[in-house]
Design an enzyme around this catalytic site. Sequence first.
Site, PDB file in Angstrom:
ATOM      1  N   ASN A 151      57.104  72.684  93.063  1.00  0.00           N
ATOM      2  CA  ASN A 151      58.511  72.558  92.705  1.00  0.00           C
ATOM      3  C   ASN A 151      58.917  73.703  91.794  1.00  0.00           C
ATOM      4  O   ASN A 151      58.105  74.279  91.085  1.00  0.00           O
ATOM      5  CB  ASN A 151      58.787  71.195  92.033  1.00  0.00           C
ATOM      6  CG  ASN A 151      57.738  70.851  90.985  1.00  0.00           C
ATOM      7  OD1 ASN A 151      57.671  71.479  89.938  1.00  0.00           O
ATOM      8  ND2 ASN A 151      56.899  69.856  91.275  1.00  0.00           N
ATOM      9  N   GLY A 206      59.357  64.899  96.370  1.00  0.00           N
ATOM     10  CA  GLY A 206      58.890  64.514  97.704  1.00  0.00           C
ATOM     11  C   GLY A 206      59.728  64.930  98.886  1.00  0.00           C
ATOM     12  O   GLY A 206      59.467  64.484 100.002  1.00  0.00           O
ATOM     13  N   HIS A 256      55.767  75.159  89.760  1.00  0.00           N
ATOM     14  CA  HIS A 256      54.473  74.474  89.832  1.00  0.00           C
ATOM     15  C   HIS A 256      54.025  74.526  91.289  1.00  0.00           C
ATOM     16  O   HIS A 256      54.816  74.233  92.178  1.00  0.00           O
ATOM     17  CB  HIS A 256      54.618  73.033  89.367  1.00  0.00           C
ATOM     18  CG  HIS A 256      53.388  72.203  89.552  1.00  0.00           C
ATOM     19  ND1 HIS A 256      52.138  72.614  89.123  1.00  0.00           N
ATOM     20  CD2 HIS A 256      53.202  70.974  90.111  1.00  0.00           C
ATOM     21  CE1 HIS A 256      51.241  71.669  89.423  1.00  0.00           C
ATOM     22  NE2 HIS A 256      51.866  70.682  90.020  1.00  0.00           N
ATOM     23  N   HIS A 279      50.353  74.196  94.129  1.00  0.00           N
ATOM     24  CA  HIS A 279      48.936  73.907  94.335  1.00  0.00           C
ATOM     25  C   HIS A 279      48.359  75.009  95.231  1.00  0.00           C
ATOM     26  O   HIS A 279      47.660  74.728  96.206  1.00  0.00           O
ATOM     27  CB  HIS A 279      48.740  72.522  94.951  1.00  0.00           C
ATOM     28  CG  HIS A 279      48.917  71.394  93.993  1.00  0.00           C
ATOM     29  ND1 HIS A 279      47.948  70.442  93.751  1.00  0.00           N
ATOM     30  CD2 HIS A 279      49.939  71.072  93.171  1.00  0.00           C
ATOM     31  CE1 HIS A 279      48.377  69.567  92.853  1.00  0.00           C
ATOM     32  NE2 HIS A 279      49.590  69.921  92.493  1.00  0.00           N
ATOM     33  N   ASP A 302      49.533  94.166  86.143  1.00  0.00           N
ATOM     34  CA  ASP A 302      50.956  94.398  86.389  1.00  0.00           C
ATOM     35  C   ASP A 302      51.809  93.181  86.038  1.00  0.00           C
ATOM     36  O   ASP A 302      52.999  93.315  85.770  1.00  0.00           O
ATOM     37  CB  ASP A 302      51.198  94.734  87.872  1.00  0.00           C
ATOM     38  CG  ASP A 302      50.967  96.208  88.174  1.00  0.00           C
ATOM     39  OD1 ASP A 302      50.946  97.022  87.238  1.00  0.00           O
ATOM     40  OD2 ASP A 302      50.809  96.534  89.363  1.00  0.00           O
ATOM     41  N   HIS A 342      43.489  70.518  87.850  1.00  0.00           N
ATOM     42  CA  HIS A 342      44.798  70.300  88.458  1.00  0.00           C
ATOM     43  C   HIS A 342      45.254  71.583  89.177  1.00  0.00           C
ATOM     44  O   HIS A 342      44.733  71.879  90.256  1.00  0.00           O
ATOM     45  CB  HIS A 342      45.761  69.824  87.368  1.00  0.00           C
ATOM     46  CG  HIS A 342      47.122  69.438  87.841  1.00  0.00           C
ATOM     47  ND1 HIS A 342      47.366  68.994  89.106  1.00  0.00           N
ATOM     48  CD2 HIS A 342      48.339  69.454  87.198  1.00  0.00           C
ATOM     49  CE1 HIS A 342      48.665  68.737  89.249  1.00  0.00           C
ATOM     50  NE2 HIS A 342      49.270  69.018  88.103  1.00  0.00           N
ATOM     51  N   TYR A 361      59.034 101.312  86.348  1.00  0.00           N
ATOM     52  CA  TYR A 361      58.906 100.730  87.683  1.00  0.00           C
ATOM     53  C   TYR A 361      60.243 100.132  88.111  1.00  0.00           C
ATOM     54  O   TYR A 361      60.947  99.537  87.291  1.00  0.00           O
ATOM     55  CB  TYR A 361      57.821  99.648  87.672  1.00  0.00           C
ATOM     56  CG  TYR A 361      57.506  99.095  89.034  1.00  0.00           C
ATOM     57  CD1 TYR A 361      56.477  99.632  89.804  1.00  0.00           C
ATOM     58  CD2 TYR A 361      58.242  98.039  89.559  1.00  0.00           C
ATOM     59  CE1 TYR A 361      56.177  99.126  91.064  1.00  0.00           C
ATOM     60  CE2 TYR A 361      57.960  97.528  90.820  1.00  0.00           C
ATOM     61  CZ  TYR A 361      56.924  98.076  91.560  1.00  0.00           C
ATOM     62  OH  TYR A 361      56.632  97.569  92.802  1.00  0.00           O
TER      63      TYR A 361
END
Lengths: 231, 231, 231, 231
Positions: A28, A45, A94, A96, A119, A168, A226
């Site tokens: 998310n 969800g 967040h 996974h 970087d 996690h 940059y």
Amino acid sequence: MLESLKEEVLAANVDIERQELAKLTWGNVSGIDRERGLIVIKPSGVPYSKLKIADMVVIDLENRKVEGALRPSVDAITHVLLYRAFPQIGGIVHTHSPCAVAFSQALREIPCLGSTHADHFLGPIPLARVLTPEEIREDYEGNTAKVILERFAGLDPLDMPAVLVAHHAPFIWGRSAREALKNAVALESVADMALKTLALNPAAPLIPEHMLKEHHDRKHGPGARYGQESP
Amino acid sequence: MLESLKEEVLAANVDIERQELAKLTWGNVSGIDRERGLIVIKPSGVPYSKLKIADMVVIDLENRKVEGALRPSVDAITHVLLYRAFPQIGGIVHTHSPCAVAFSQALREIPCLGSTHADHFLGPIPLARVLTPEEIREDYEGNTAKVILERFAGLDPLDMPAVLVAHHAPFIWGRSAREALKNAVALESVADMALKTLALNPAAPLIPEHMLKEHHDRKHGPGARYGQESP
Amino acid sequence: MLESLKEEVLAANVDIERQELAKLTWGNVSGIDRERGLIVIKPSGVPYSKLKIADMVVIDLENRKVEGALRPSVDAITHVLLYRAFPQIGGIVHTHSPCAVAFSQALREIPCLGSTHADHFLGPIPLARVLTPEEIREDYEGNTAKVILERFAGLDPLDMPAVLVAHHAPFIWGRSAREALKNAVALESVADMALKTLALNPAAPLIPEHMLKEHHDRKHGPGARYGQESP
Amino acid sequence: MLESLKEEVLAANVDIERQELAKLTWGNVSGIDRERGLIVIKPSGVPYSKLKIADMVVIDLENRKVEGALRPSVDAITHVLLYRAFPQIGGIVHTHSPCAVAFSQALREIPCLGSTHADHFLGPIPLARVLTPEEIREDYEGNTAKVILERFAGLDPLDMPAVLVAHHAPFIWGRSAREALKNAVALESVADMALKTLALNPAAPLIPEHMLKEHHDRKHGPGARYGQESP
């Protein structure tokens, strides 16, 4: 309300799937409007391919819903507490993503082995400790933010815009939702490279300090050269 | 007959390829209508990109064909026996997804190392034993179900909606074909993360028990707070 | 000016993303018009999906901008110095492709283990040394070229069209931007294969000398018989 | 001439890229019309995305060009010699798919560790020896066929439709070009699974003999029950 922020947060959520940072609905993104103290966050969800502007949830810095028909992400309180502690940041992601998760599960920080890492992140990606049974029972998501902030004592969240939570997964941030998403892409790529480097050379040396600083400053220092003038 | 179930089963079969859970025609999905005791299953050997509603095969709980011009998947009897033993489940997926297969071939269960795993599976993914020469000669697919059920003595199939068959591949299930497919995506992702975690730390500790339970309950427990009211 | 070269350089830059050689904006391609002594190079920090012909920057062999509204890649001086030292080459690619980076970070050359490697590179991919603090402080990008050229003493840049920079990433070149991009694809693939080979057999032997030469000559030698008459 | 064979061979060549079995132009497929003794093969060095029916090259079993404006694949003589030695086969594929190459470069056969492998290959994938300097000098591609055939003494090419050439890459075949391509997909997948299995358990046991035979016969034996009546 907050239409352009909603658009940016929606786009960054869709990019989670496009950049392969999470399967199913395992990630998310949120963004904050600092003037109004309001956060736009993904609903819980809902698949990325079905997300619409109208699904975005608005919450305040007390984690109260201000707008939206759907429930916010179950991780909303973690986002809120990070925004409160890190006034410099404007977006949180967040995920996974598998290589970053592997380091979280191996209980290892991601060592800074090269310029790709430098970087984006000024040093090893920190690992927040495992929560105690009490901390989990009391307030799992709130205490996830607590152990992150504990680990960030003395760290600048813009120099180090990511953390691994033990057993996690990562949380990543930036000055905006868009920048946070870029940092999430960088984190996964850097974790992938570190995995492969350590397979080739378990004693791979860290990037020398002077090279770490040069690469980071080239993109983020006062005289950054940059990119274009107005990025 | 069973049109909406056929649509769901067709979509889940197509997702096997889209989610990269099997090459060629190495996977299949079925779904059951519990009231009628009828199962909709993929026909054998038909490429996912060519599957049509009309190709779906209907069988009963005695593995007799009830409708359809094509032969059902050669694994149909394994599905039937699992449906008979696990009345809680509504869909079954069989894949040859590479990371789950690697654990099956290494004869190792997939240890629960983190929250991604705990969100879907309450503990290590069990490994069913190798079939004996007699079991293979007599009834290979039927005895595949037998060794799975042997291994599941004392396990709740909704708490643990997957199994690895030794030297073979995983079977995954859920309350519906759609949910079974999600669990199959989760299984492969969790296996991938475990492979990488064990490469980084061969002695990676298991997720603490309290964290395993919390993550699982957050999604599946009585007071689950993940997702929307009517998912 | 230089429209066809701009088109070729643009296409090769877009291929960086299509061929998964870099995430975000971590790579760049240039091409040179040797008669005019002018180089076309990617602008700094612009996403590949947004690049247009008009964004391409033209610089000369003194690294002065000759045309273009945007800043050239921050690595432009490295490209310039390689073009000056290697008159045979017509295009240069810089990527952060993950397997090549892993060897750069592990401080290992990529050994020549098979024909895929030999088809493109006549021997192990060389590793340029780490820059000193002084070299970084003085002129990071210029001294990156310096350590590459130091390492290439006695090497023919067309026999060996790639180098790994320690703790950093690869630079790859060829007779044109298009050929340099192909070599960059080959380098990443060869690095991937070497990683997997060394996992299976840490003492994997090098390709025998006679086989290395045969494979390379088949594509690049005087009587090359690979491809069509006018490639 | 041979229009439908050309279409099948073209489609199988395009699938090399679609199935990620080779980068750039590193693979080729051929098919044979046994009645006429004519082979349709990919032209050398042409990108898969640009291949047209008219580009297909027809050669005979003496490796003489019979039709086509372009040069055939440089590996044509290897294909010819395999067709002459294996009258049962109708199609041949050569790829540089990374996991199969890794075993070729590690000088290891791919052990049969599970049912995915057994479904397509009756035992370990054989490794043909390194060519001597003389064999390479005299006739590299012809002697590549020679060492393959040497290794296949006593092996049935339909039970074992693939081989790894040491320090090089796999050749795969089947009763048709289409089937050969499927076997090439299976080989790469099986090699990937074996790599991962051996990482988890370097002493992973072979699939038991009775299970190997059952899985192979289920698809290929006299009473094969996999797939539909007329596949």
